[in-house]
Design a protein around this motif. Structure first.
Motif, PDB file in Angstrom:
ATOM      1  N   LEU A 179       0.824  -1.210   0.000  1.00 21.41           N
ATOM      2  CA  LEU A 179       0.000   0.000   0.000  1.00 21.41           C
ATOM      3  C   LEU A 179       0.859   1.261   0.000  1.00 21.41           C
ATOM      4  O   LEU A 179       0.482   2.293  -0.567  1.00 21.41           O
ATOM      5  CB  LEU A 179      -0.892   0.030   1.240  1.00 21.41           C
ATOM      6  CG  LEU A 179      -2.086  -0.912   1.293  1.00 21.41           C
ATOM      7  CD1 LEU A 179      -2.754  -0.826   2.663  1.00 21.41           C
ATOM      8  CD2 LEU A 179      -3.088  -0.565   0.201  1.00 21.41           C
ATOM      9  N   THR A 229       1.448   4.762  -2.601  1.00 17.95           N
ATOM     10  CA  THR A 229       0.445   4.802  -3.668  1.00 17.95           C
ATOM     11  C   THR A 229      -0.474   6.010  -3.581  1.00 17.95           C
ATOM     12  O   THR A 229      -1.502   6.056  -4.234  1.00 17.95           O
ATOM     13  CB  THR A 229      -0.408   3.517  -3.647  1.00 17.95           C
ATOM     14  OG1 THR A 229      -1.046   3.419  -2.368  1.00 17.95           O
ATOM     15  CG2 THR A 229       0.433   2.278  -3.886  1.00 17.95           C
ATOM     16  N   ARG A 259      -1.122   4.609   2.584  1.00 20.45           N
ATOM     17  CA  ARG A 259      -0.723   4.809   1.191  1.00 20.45           C
ATOM     18  C   ARG A 259       0.245   5.982   1.052  1.00 20.45           C
ATOM     19  O   ARG A 259       1.061   6.004   0.147  1.00 20.45           O
ATOM     20  CB  ARG A 259      -1.951   5.051   0.319  1.00 20.45           C
ATOM     21  CG  ARG A 259      -2.893   3.862   0.314  1.00 20.45           C
ATOM     22  CD  ARG A 259      -4.139   4.150  -0.461  1.00 20.45           C
ATOM     23  NE  ARG A 259      -3.839   4.177  -1.881  1.00 20.45           N
ATOM     24  CZ  ARG A 259      -4.648   3.715  -2.810  1.00 20.45           C
ATOM     25  NH1 ARG A 259      -5.810   3.192  -2.494  1.00 20.45           N
ATOM     26  NH2 ARG A 259      -4.306   3.779  -4.068  1.00 20.45           N
TER      27      ARG A 259
END
Ligand code: SF4
Ligand code: SF4
Lengths: 540, 474
Positions: free
Chosen positions: B190, B193, B244
Motif C-alpha cells: 500500500l 500509492t 498509502r
C-alpha cells in the motif's frame, strides 16, 4: 405445515416462507413489536448512555476511553435497515466454533486425560485461549506442532514424539487425540500412526490413546464434541462387565454447574451416575497450593471401560437422537452402548425447562423404579409457582435464540413455557433437524412457528431478526453487538460467555435451572422497562 | 529422533530444574550464571503445551487495527472465529475490522479448491462493505490445497478498483514472527500509492502500537504537542489512505520491534525513511522516546527540544505524586513477566522498578538470542529468563520465586490465579491504556489493585502462612 425453515446454506429453499424476506417492513413482523415499542414510552428515544456517537474525524485526537455504543439509531431492529446479504457464500461473525475445540473439551472431561491436537501449534493456542476466557481455568492442550516439513512429509513422527513428551510431562492415563484441518487435508493416518506407536513403545507403560477425526471443514464444535464422546465409548468400552447398576449419563455440552446438578439428581434417585464427559471439576476447580499438571476430577477411565455394566444409558440432545446411522457403525455414544451391549437407551433433549426435565426424570424413574425425589418435586413445584408469578412480565415478548442446536431447543422449550415467543431460532450447525425439534417443543403453545435457520452466521441472524422486532436475545456472548445495536437485552446462556463473570457457573438444567433461567429472562425484561422508563420506578 | 526420546520417559526422577524437558533446558537461563545461550526462535517442541500462536496469528495482530479495510480469512471457520473482536484495538471512525469474515471452507472446497469461493466472497463483501482495501489471509489449509491467492486478489483488485492484498500467513510455516513479516509485506504494497504534498517536514508514522484502549491517541497527543504531524498510525486506529501516503513522513517510530521492524526496513530501503526504536511503556522509555524524536528534528526545528522538555516536565509533575502512594505499598514485592515479544519486557522491568518492585522472572514467546542477551543486562542477578515457556514451567517458577504479581496474557492468567498470584493483563485483549505517562499510572494502579487485594490471604499458599504466629510474614 410450512416451516419457516431456511435450509442449510442460507439459500431460499422451498419451505422458505415469503412472509419475512421483506427487510423488516412486513406487517406481521412489526405489529406486536411496534406496539410495545411505543408503550414503553421511550423505545424511540435514546437510552441513557447510548447517545448518538460523535465520531471524531480520522486524524483528530479522540478521547481516550472506550467508545460509546457503535452508532445505530437505538431502539428495535427494523428502524435502520441493515444492508441485505442475499445468497452470500462467505461467513461473517460465525455462530459456531471449529470441530476440534469440541473434542478437546470433551477429552478434558476424562480424569487424568490430556487433550492433544494433531496439527499446527496455532490452533491449539487459539482454542486454549477461547476456553480459558470462558471457564477462567487452566486448559492445557498439547499439540504435535507440525511445521512446514511435516505438512509435506506427514505428521507421524511429531505425533509420536508429542505423545512421548506428554507422557513424560503429565503422566496421563489417557491421551485424547483429535485431528485438525491440516492433518486431515494431508491425509495423516492417525489410526495407523498410533498402532505403530503402540508397537514401537509397547515396553513402556503407555496411556490409553483415543483418537477422533475432526476436520472443521466438516461440522462445528458440537460435532467435534459428539465425535469425541462417541470415540471414548467406542474405543474404551469394549468388554461386557458385570452389571453394576449405575446410570450412564451422556449429558451433552453443558456447564459445570449443570453437571453438578445432574449428578445430584441421579444421586437423589438413589443411583450412582457415570457422567461422560464430566467437566465439572476439571473446568471449575478450587484454588490450589501446588499447580497440578492435570486437574482433578473428570470421568474415571475405569468407569468408561465398565459402561457396559450400567443399568441404562441416558443420552441428552435432540439433534443427537436424530443423527442418521453412520457408515462406520452406531452414530452416537449412546447407540454404541445400546447396540454393543444391549443397554436400554433413553434419548432425551437437554433437560432445559419443565417438559424436557420431566422427560429426563421419566427416564430416571423408569431406570430406577423410584419416583421423583421430594427435593426435586419441590423444585418443580416452586418453578410452576414462579411461572404463574412471573408470567405477566414476559408474556408475548419476542426472543431470538441462537447457539448449539441442542441448547437452542432447550432454551426455546423453556421460553415457550414461560410465555416468551421465540421468533427466530438459529444455529451454526447444519443437519441438526432443528426445525423439527423446535416444532415439537413449541407445538400448541406458540401462535406461530419461529423462523428456524441452520448453518447461520450472526449477520444472517441479524438480517432475519430485522423483520421480527425481537425484545430480547438469548444465547452466548457473541450476540452482544446486536443486542447493543438494537438496544435490547441479551440473556446469556451457553458457551462462550466472555463478557460476564461466572458464565461457567450458570445453571440451565433441571427444575432449578429452569427457575434460574426464568429469573434471568424476567429480570432482563424488567430491567429494560425500568431503565427505559422516564419515571425511575423502584417498585415494579 | 523418536526412539532416542524413549529412555527418558522412565527416567523422570532426573528432572530437576522446573521439571524441564531435556530439550527445553536450553531455553531457560538464570541471569548472572554464565553466558546466556538460548536455543530460541525455533519450532515449538511437539507435545509441549506452548503458549505460542501461528503465522496467521502474527499477521492478524499487525493488520487487524486497519479499521477501514476488509479482513477476510481464507480457510475453515476456526481461524476466523477465534480472532473475532478479541482485541482491544480501537478505531476513532470505521469499525470494519471488528467483524470476522471467513470463507468458511467446506469439504468440497478442500477437495476442489477454494479459489472460486474466495472470489465470490470478496465480490459480495466488498460490494456490501465498501472497504478502502481488502486483506486476504491464507491459513494452513490454503497453503496445502494450493489456491492461488495472488491471482484471485489481482483479479478482484482490478474488478473492484481497490487494493486487494494477499497475506501469506499459512499457520504452519513458522511462528508469529513470520506472520509479522507477511503482514509487513502486505502493508508495504500500500505504501507509496498516494500523494504526499501536505506532509510536513516535521512528521512521523507510528508503527507497532496497536491502539489498545486508545494508547495511540495518548502518544499522538504528545507528538502533536511537540509540533509533529502524524501521517499514519499504521498499526493502531489505522487507515488505508494514511498508509498509502506514509512514505511522505520524515521518520518512522517503531515500537514492539518484532512486529513492524520489517516494514520500517523496507521503507528505509525504498524511500530512505529513517526509523527510531521507541517504547511508550514506563516513564523513562516514554520520555527517552520523545527526546529521541525531538533530537531527530532539532535541525529542522530547534524549538522542539524545549517543547519536549516542557511536555515531559509537566507530565511527570502530574504523575509522580500520584505514584508515590502506590510505590509505598508495593516496595519489595515480586513480579513475573511473560509476554509475546521480548521488547515489551524491557520496558516492563523498568516500569516495575518505578513502583518499587523486583522482576524475578521474565520470558517471552518469540525473543531472539540477541534480545535475551540484552535482556540479561537489565535484569537483577538471579532473575530467571525463559523462552517459549509452558504452563508447568511458569507455575514452577511462580512458586519458587514467590511471585506477587504476574504480567501476561489471557493464557497465563488462570495459572497465576490458580496458584493464588495477582495478575496484570498486558496483552492485546486488555481494555486499559498502559502507554505514556498516563498509562504508567494506569499500570501502577492495575498492579496495585491486584497485589493489594485482600483475597491473597485466603488462597492456600498464603492461608497457611497467615496462621503462623505473629511476627511472620502475613
Ligand atoms: S485450522 Fe481447522 S482446526 Fe485449526 S483453528 Fe482453523 S478451523 Fe480450527
Ligand atoms: S495454525 Fe493454521 S489452522 Fe491453526 S489457527 Fe493458525 S492458520 Fe489457522
Amino acid at each position: 405445515m410450512t416451516l419457516d425453515y431456511v435450509a442449510n446454506d442460507g439459500l431460499c429453499a422451498d419451505e422458505y416462507s415469503d412472509s419475512c424476506g421483506c427487510g423488516g417492513s412486513c406487517a406481521d413482523g412489526c405489529a406486536d413489536g411496534c406496539a410495545d415499542g411505543c408503550a414503553d414510552g421511550c423505545g424511540c428515544t435514546e437510552a441513557p448512555g447510548a447517545g448518538p456517537e460523535t465520531a471524531p474525524d480520522d486524524c483528530g485526537l479522540a478521547p481516550v476511553s472506550l467508545k460509546a455504543a457503535p452508532s445505530t439509531s437505538g431502539g428495535k431492529p427494523g428502524k435502520a435497515p441493515r444492508p441485505k446479504r442475499p445468497d452470500f457464500v462467505s461467513t461473517t461473525n460465525a455462530c459456531k466454533l471449529c470441530t476440534p475445540l469440541g473434542a478437546m473439551l470433551a477429552f478434558r472431561g476424562v480424569e487424568g486425560a490430556v487433550p492433544f491436537l494433531h496439527g499446527s501449534q496455532g490452533c491449539a493456542t487459539y482454542m486454549r485461549r477461547y476456553v480459558i476466557s470462558h471457564y477462567r481455568e487452566p486448559m492445557d492442550i498439547a499439540s504435535s506442532s507440525l511445521g512446514e516439513k511435516q505438512a509435506v512429509y506427514g505428521g507421524g513422527p511429531n505425533l509420536k514424539k508429542g505423545i512421548l513428551n506428554v507422557m513424560k510431562k503429565y503422566d496421563p492415563v489417557l491421551v485424547g487425540v483429535a485431528t485438525t484441518c491440516l492433518t486431515e487435508t494431508i491425509g495423516d493416518d492417525v489410526g495407523g500412526y498410533l498402532r505403530e506407536f503402540r508397537n514401537e513403545f509397547g515396553d513402556l507403560d503407555l496411556p490409553d490413546i483415543v483418537h477422533v477425526h475432526t476436520p472443521s471443514y466438516n461440522g462445528t464444535h458440537m460435532e467435534g464434541w459428539n465425535a469425541a464422546v462417541r470415540a471414548l465409548v467406542d474405543q474404551l468400552a469394549k468388554d461386557k462387565v458385570e452389571p453394576h447398576g449405575k446410570v450412564a449419563l451422556l449429558p451433552g455440552f453443558v456447564s459445570p454447574a449443570d453437571l453438578r446438578h445432574l449428578r445430584d439428581l441421579v444421586t437423589d434417585f438413589g443411583s450412582d451416575a457415570v457422567i461422560l464427559p464430566d467437566l465439572s471439576d476439571p473446568l471449575d476447580g478450587p484454588a490450589l497450593e501446588d499447580y497440578t499438571p492435570l486437574p482433578e476430577g473428570g470421568t474415571p477411565l475405569a468407569d468408561i471401560r465398565a459402561l457396559s455394566g450400567a443399568a441404562a444409558v441416558i443420552e441428552c440432545g435432540c439433534s443427537l437422537a436424530m443423527t442418521p446411522v453412520g457408515s462406520t457403525g452406531p452414530a452416537t455414544a449412546g447407540r454404541v452402548l445400546h447396540e454393543r451391549f444391549g443397554l436400554p437407551l433413553h434419548a432425551v433433549g437437554l433437560p432445559i425447562g419443565l417438559r424436557e426435565t420431566d422427560a429426563l426424570v421419566a427416564a430416571l424413574e423408569a431406570i430406577t423404579g423410584k419416583p421423583l425425589p421430594r427435593r426435586h418435586e419441590l423444585e418443580r413445584g416452586r418453578f410452576v409457582d414462579a411461572l404463574v408469578d412471573g408470567h405477566k412480565y414476559v408474556s408475548g415478548k419476542r426472543a431470538v435464540v441462537y447457539g448449539e442446536a441442542d441448547l437452542v431447543i432447550g432454551l426455546v422449550s423453556l421460553l415457550t413455557e414461560i410465555g416468551v415467543h421465540t421468533v427466530l431460532a438459529a444455529t451454526g450447525t447444519r443437519g441438526a433437524h432443528l426445525a423439527e425439534s423446535i416444532a415439537a417443543v413449541t407445538e400448541g403453545l406458540l401462535p406461530a412457528m419461529p423462523t428456524v435457520i441452520e448453518g447461520a452466521d450472526f449477520e444472517e441472524i441479524a438480517d432475519t431478526a430485522e423483520g421480527l422486532s425481537p425484545d430480547l436475545l438469548v444465547g452466548n456472548s457473541k450476540g452482544y453487538r446486536y443486542a447493543r445495536q438494537w438496544n435490547i437485552p441479551l440473556v446469556r446462556a451457553g458457551f462462550p460467555i466472555h463478557d460476564r463473570f461466572g458464565g461457567h457457573r450458570l445453571l440451565h438444567v433441571g427444575y432449578a435451572g429452569a427457575q434460574a433461567l426464568m429469573d434471568r429472562v424476567v429480570n432482563a425484561v424488567i430491567e429494560k422497562t425500568q431503565s427505559d422508563s422516564p419515571v425511575g420506578y423502584c417498585y415494579l | 529422533m523418536t526412539t532416542a526420546t524413549a529412555p527418558n520417559v522412565t527416567a523422570t526422577a532426573e528432572c530437576r530444574d522446573a521439571d524441564l524437558l531435556d530439550e527445553r533446558k536450553k531455553q531457560v537461563h538464570r541471569a548472572g550464571q554464565g553466558p546466556i545461550d538460548m536455543a530460541c526462535n525455533r519450532e515449538s517442541l511437539a507435545g509441549a503445551v506452548s503458549q505460542r500462536a501461528c503465522v496467521f496469528c502474527g499477521s492478524r495482530v499487525v493488520l487487524y487495527p486497519i479499521a477501514d479495510a476488509l479482513h477476510l480469512v481464507h480457510g475453515p471457520i476456526g481461524c476466523a472465529a477465534y480472532t473475532w473482536d478479541i482485541r482491544g484495538a480501537l478505531s476513532s471512525g470505521p469499525e470494519l475490522h471488528r467483524l470476522s469474515f471467513s470463507t468458511d471452507l467446506q469439504e468440497k472446497d478442500v477437495i476442489f479448491g477454494g479459489e472460486k469461493k474466495l472470489a465470490a466472497a470478496l465480490d459480495e463483501l466488498i460490494d456490501l462493505h465498501q472497504p478502502k482495501a481488502a486483506f486476504v489471509y491464507s491459513t494452513c489449509i490454503v497453503g496445502l490445497i494450493g489456491d492461488d491467492l495472488g491471482a484471485v486478489c489481482r483479479k478482484m483488485s482490478e474488478k473492484k478498483g481497490i487494493p486487494v492484498i494477499p497475506v501469506q500467513s499459512e499457520g504452519f510455516k513458522g511462528n508469529k514472527r513470520e506472520g509479522y513479516l507477511a503482514a509487513c509485506k502486505a502493508m508495504f504494497q500500500l505504501v507509496g500509492t498516494a500523494p504526499t504534498d501536505d506532509v510536513s517536514p516535521l512528521s512521523v508514522n507510528i508503527l507497532g502500537d496497536f491502539n489498545l484502549a486508545g494508547e495511540i491517541w495518548i502518544v499522538r497527543g504528545y507528538l502533536e504537542r511537540m509540533g509533529i504531524q502524524v501521517v499514519a498510525n499504521i498499526t493502531g486506529d489505522g487507515r488505508v489512505d494514511d498508509i498509502r501516503r506514509c512514505h511522505g513522513a520524515a521518520l518512522n517510530l517503531v515500537q514492539c520491534s518484532g512486529s513492524t521492524m520489517d516494514l520500517a526496513k523496507m521503507m528505509k530501503e525504498k524511500y530512505g525513511t529513517p526509523h527510531l526504536r521507541v517504547s511508550y511503556l514506563g516513564i523513562e522509555d516514554m520520555a527517552d522516546s520523545l527526546y529521541a524524536v525531538a533530537e531527530h528534528f532539532e535541525s529542522v526545528d530547534p524549538g522542539i527540544v524545549e517543547r519536549t522538555r516542557d511536555l515531559v516536565r509537566d507530565e511527570l509533575a502530574a504523575l509522580m505524586p500520584r505514584l508515590r502512594d502506590i510505590r509505598r505499598d508495593l516496595t519489595g514485592k515480586r513480579a513475573a513477566i511473560y509476554v509475546g515479544g521480548s521488547f515489551k519486557a524491557f520496558s516492563l522491568i523498568k516500569a516495575f522498578r518505578h513502583i518499587g518492585m523486583n522482576v524475578v522472572l521474565v520470558g517471552s514467546q518469540t525473543g531472539t538470542q540477541e534480545e535475551y542477551q540484552e535482556l540479561e543486562t537489565v535484569c537483577d542477578p538471579g532473575t530467571v529468563i525463559i523462552d517459549d515457556a509452558n504452563p508447568l514451567e511458569l507455575s514452577h517458577y511462580v512458586r519458587e520465586l514467590d511471585v506477587d504479581v504476574f504480567v501476561g496474557g489471557v493464557k497465563e492468567r488462570p495459572i497465576a490465579h490458580k496458584l493464588g498470584v495477582g495478575f496484570c493483563d498486558h496483552n492485546h485483549e486488555r481494555k486499559i491504556a498502559l502507554a505514556g505517562f498516563e498509562g504508567m499510572y494506569n499500570f501502577a494502579r492495575e498492579v496495585h489493585a491486584s497485589v493489594m487485594s485482600p483475597v491473597w490471604r485466603f488462597v492456600p499458599r498464603r492461608a497457611r502462612r497467615a496462621t503462623v504466629p505473629a511476627g511472620a510474614d502475613a
